[in-house]
Design a protein around this motif. Structure first.
Motif, PDB file in Angstrom:
ATOM      1  N   VAL A 136     -10.782  19.791 -32.246  1.00 55.50           N
ATOM      2  CA  VAL A 136     -12.223  20.046 -32.196  1.00 55.50           C
ATOM      3  C   VAL A 136     -12.946  18.711 -32.268  1.00 55.50           C
ATOM      4  O   VAL A 136     -12.586  17.833 -33.062  1.00 55.50           O
ATOM      5  N   GLY A 137     -13.959  18.545 -31.432  1.00 56.64           N
ATOM      6  CA  GLY A 137     -14.757  17.323 -31.478  1.00 56.64           C
ATOM      7  C   GLY A 137     -15.889  17.399 -30.475  1.00 56.64           C
ATOM      8  O   GLY A 137     -15.928  18.287 -29.618  1.00 56.64           O
ATOM      9  N   SER A 145     -10.457   5.204 -20.787  1.00 55.92           N
ATOM     10  CA  SER A 145     -11.495   5.486 -21.772  1.00 55.92           C
ATOM     11  C   SER A 145     -10.926   5.486 -23.187  1.00 55.92           C
ATOM     12  O   SER A 145      -9.894   6.098 -23.465  1.00 55.92           O
ATOM     13  N   ARG A 146     -11.640   4.825 -24.090  1.00 53.27           N
ATOM     14  CA  ARG A 146     -11.261   4.856 -25.501  1.00 53.27           C
ATOM     15  C   ARG A 146     -11.479   6.234 -26.118  1.00 53.27           C
ATOM     16  O   ARG A 146     -11.003   6.506 -27.226  1.00 53.27           O
ATOM     17  N   GLY A 147     -12.199   7.101 -25.418  1.00 53.65           N
ATOM     18  CA  GLY A 147     -12.427   8.453 -25.911  1.00 53.65           C
ATOM     19  C   GLY A 147     -11.176   9.301 -25.994  1.00 53.65           C
ATOM     20  O   GLY A 147     -11.185  10.373 -26.601  1.00 53.65           O
ATOM     21  N   GLU A 148     -10.088   8.820 -25.405  1.00 51.46           N
ATOM     22  CA  GLU A 148      -8.806   9.510 -25.521  1.00 51.46           C
ATOM     23  C   GLU A 148      -8.153   9.251 -26.878  1.00 51.46           C
ATOM     24  O   GLU A 148      -7.348  10.060 -27.366  1.00 51.46           O
ATOM     25  N   LEU A 149      -8.503   8.140 -27.503  1.00 51.99           N
ATOM     26  CA  LEU A 149      -7.787   7.696 -28.698  1.00 51.99           C
ATOM     27  C   LEU A 149      -7.964   8.612 -29.917  1.00 51.99           C
ATOM     28  O   LEU A 149      -6.987   8.887 -30.619  1.00 51.99           O
ATOM     29  N   PRO A 150      -9.174   9.105 -30.230  1.00 54.66           N
ATOM     30  CA  PRO A 150      -9.274  10.022 -31.378  1.00 54.66           C
ATOM     31  C   PRO A 150      -8.481  11.312 -31.180  1.00 54.66           C
ATOM     32  O   PRO A 150      -7.956  11.878 -32.150  1.00 54.66           O
ATOM     33  N   GLY A 166     -13.790  12.229 -23.064  1.00 51.63           N
ATOM     34  CA  GLY A 166     -13.137  12.109 -24.356  1.00 51.63           C
ATOM     35  C   GLY A 166     -14.099  12.354 -25.506  1.00 51.63           C
ATOM     36  O   GLY A 166     -15.104  13.044 -25.357  1.00 51.63           O
ATOM     37  N   THR A 167     -13.788  11.765 -26.652  1.00 47.67           N
ATOM     38  CA  THR A 167     -14.603  11.988 -27.842  1.00 47.67           C
ATOM     39  C   THR A 167     -14.634  10.734 -28.694  1.00 47.67           C
ATOM     40  O   THR A 167     -13.890   9.777 -28.457  1.00 47.67           O
ATOM     41  N   TRP A 168     -15.504  10.743 -29.679  1.00 47.66           N
ATOM     42  CA  TRP A 168     -15.578   9.651 -30.653  1.00 47.66           C
ATOM     43  C   TRP A 168     -14.931  10.072 -31.969  1.00 47.66           C
ATOM     44  O   TRP A 168     -14.518   9.229 -32.746  1.00 47.66           O
ATOM     45  N   LEU A 169     -14.793  11.369 -32.202  1.00 48.00           N
ATOM     46  CA  LEU A 169     -14.189  11.874 -33.432  1.00 48.00           C
ATOM     47  C   LEU A 169     -13.583  13.228 -33.142  1.00 48.00           C
ATOM     48  O   LEU A 169     -14.227  14.084 -32.527  1.00 48.00           O
ATOM     49  N   ALA A 170     -12.337  13.420 -33.559  1.00 53.68           N
ATOM     50  CA  ALA A 170     -11.640  14.687 -33.343  1.00 53.68           C
ATOM     51  C   ALA A 170     -10.988  15.133 -34.641  1.00 53.68           C
ATOM     52  O   ALA A 170     -10.567  14.309 -35.462  1.00 53.68           O
ATOM     53  N   VAL A 171     -10.911  16.446 -34.813  1.00 60.15           N
ATOM     54  CA  VAL A 171     -10.304  17.032 -36.008  1.00 60.15           C
ATOM     55  C   VAL A 171      -9.306  18.101 -35.583  1.00 60.15           C
ATOM     56  O   VAL A 171      -9.589  18.910 -34.692  1.00 60.15           O
ATOM     57  N   ASP A 172      -8.142  18.070 -36.217  1.00 58.98           N
ATOM     58  CA  ASP A 172      -7.173  19.155 -36.093  1.00 58.98           C
ATOM     59  C   ASP A 172      -7.151  19.877 -37.435  1.00 58.98           C
ATOM     60  O   ASP A 172      -6.527  19.392 -38.397  1.00 58.98           O
ATOM     61  N   TRP A 176     -23.598  14.306 -23.681  1.00 64.35           N
ATOM     62  CA  TRP A 176     -22.463  14.731 -24.485  1.00 64.35           C
ATOM     63  C   TRP A 176     -22.670  16.182 -24.906  1.00 64.35           C
ATOM     64  O   TRP A 176     -23.763  16.736 -24.788  1.00 64.35           O
ATOM     65  N   GLU A 177     -21.595  16.780 -25.392  1.00 67.53           N
ATOM     66  CA  GLU A 177     -21.635  18.151 -25.894  1.00 67.53           C
ATOM     67  C   GLU A 177     -21.260  18.183 -27.366  1.00 67.53           C
ATOM     68  O   GLU A 177     -20.470  17.369 -27.833  1.00 67.53           O
ATOM     69  N   ARG A 178     -21.804  19.156 -28.071  1.00 62.87           N
ATOM     70  CA  ARG A 178     -21.554  19.293 -29.497  1.00 62.87           C
ATOM     71  C   ARG A 178     -20.080  19.603 -29.765  1.00 62.87           C
ATOM     72  O   ARG A 178     -19.355  20.056 -28.879  1.00 62.87           O
ATOM     73  N   PRO A 179     -19.617  19.371 -30.993  1.00 61.44           N
ATOM     74  CA  PRO A 179     -18.209  19.622 -31.319  1.00 61.44           C
ATOM     75  C   PRO A 179     -17.778  21.063 -31.058  1.00 61.44           C
ATOM     76  O   PRO A 179     -18.482  22.013 -31.395  1.00 61.44           O
TER      77      PRO A 179
END
Length: 270
Positions: free
Chosen positions: A44-45, A83-88, A53-59, A30-33
């Motif tokens: 950003v995530g 992938s559930r990584g699209e959901l955040p 995808g990601t586990w946590l995203a911020v706008d 994985w890569e850092r936010p």
């Protein structure tokens, strides 16, 4: 055995506080936010390199945050699994998962948080339920809000159990022990009011930070918020990162640690 902790106080200048603990096989890349998604400007995530995808995203402009945890129930058909990584990313963009074709996703719990509203959707492979989270502290684990609901998981499509490490009965016991230990501590800890200047994480998050850093428990402890479990055969499961997000009416703060449990490892993303 991921965990999300959400503190809501509508009367506070910083009404929403969110802690996201990501548990995964430690060798999953994985890569850092960062703003990793050109087609989703502003989001950003951290990015999972297997699925993108990601586990946590911020706008930060909204401001809004989305975080996903694995859930329990019936898995999606392998030939069309998404992938559930699209959901955040969708939640941080303001999308409603109820408008999606959810049968392509394995079970999940998805939080969409903004200063005036926090919602939790849970999908079990057959039905979607929605909760509006009110004032107070809420803890979400793989079995749901405060650990309530759903049978112990079977082996997931990644070769391990859908929500964590070890058999389902052990996972249930670990989650119950985690909630029993951390819930009363989170309820009685003074609520932080993070600033949006340059204050370090220790000052910004106050009494929350030692708890989010594990409360002094060994990572092999069955109560651990930041577990690390050797499954044998070179497979190690545990917490690979921790995020702290604060949402105010017109600003967001995002702190991140890639070394769970180390109070000196926190860096500022936003």
């Amino acid at each position: 055995m991921c965990t999300a902790i959400i503190g809501i106080d509508p009367s506070s200048p910083v009404p929403v506080l969110l802690a996201g603990v990501r548990d995964e096989f430690v060798n999953r890349a994985w890569e850092r936010p960062a703003p990793h998604w050109p087609d989703r400007p502003g989001l950003v995530g951290g990015r999972d390199l297997r699925a993108g995808g990601t586990w946590l995203a911020v706008d930060p402009a909204a401001p809004r945050a989305g975080v996903v945890l694995n859930g329990r129930g019936r898995f999606a058909p392998e030939d069309r699994r998404a992938s559930r990584g699209e959901l955040p990313l969708l939640a941080a963009s303001g999308a409603d998962p109820g408008a999606l074709s959810l049968d392509v996703f394995d079970p999940f719990h998805l939080v969409a948080a903004e200063p005036g509203r926090v919602r939790l959707w849970s999908w079990d492979g057959d039905a979607l339920t929605e909760h509006e989270l009110g004032p107070g502290v809420h803890i979400i684990v793989n079995s749901g809000l405060e650990g309530g609901g759903g049978p112990a998981p079977a082996d997931g499509p990644d070769g391990g159990p859908d929500g964590g490490a070890g058999d389902g009965a052990r996972e249930d016991a670990y989650m119950a022990a985690r909630l029993s230990h951390f819930r009363p501590r989170m309820l009685t800890a003074p609520r932080p009011r993070p600033g949006f200047g340059d204050e370090p994480a220790g000052k910004a998050w106050g009494a929350w930070l030692p708890l989010i850093d594990g409360d002094g428990l060994a990572r092999a402890d069955h109560r651990a918020l930041l577990p690390l479990i050797d499954l044998g055969g070179g497979n190690v499961w545990g917490t690979t990162s921790v995020s702290l997000v604060a949402l105010a009416a017109d600003d967001a703060r995002y702190d991140f640690s890639a070394m769970p449990g180390d109070p000196a490892a926190w860096t500022r993303v936003l």
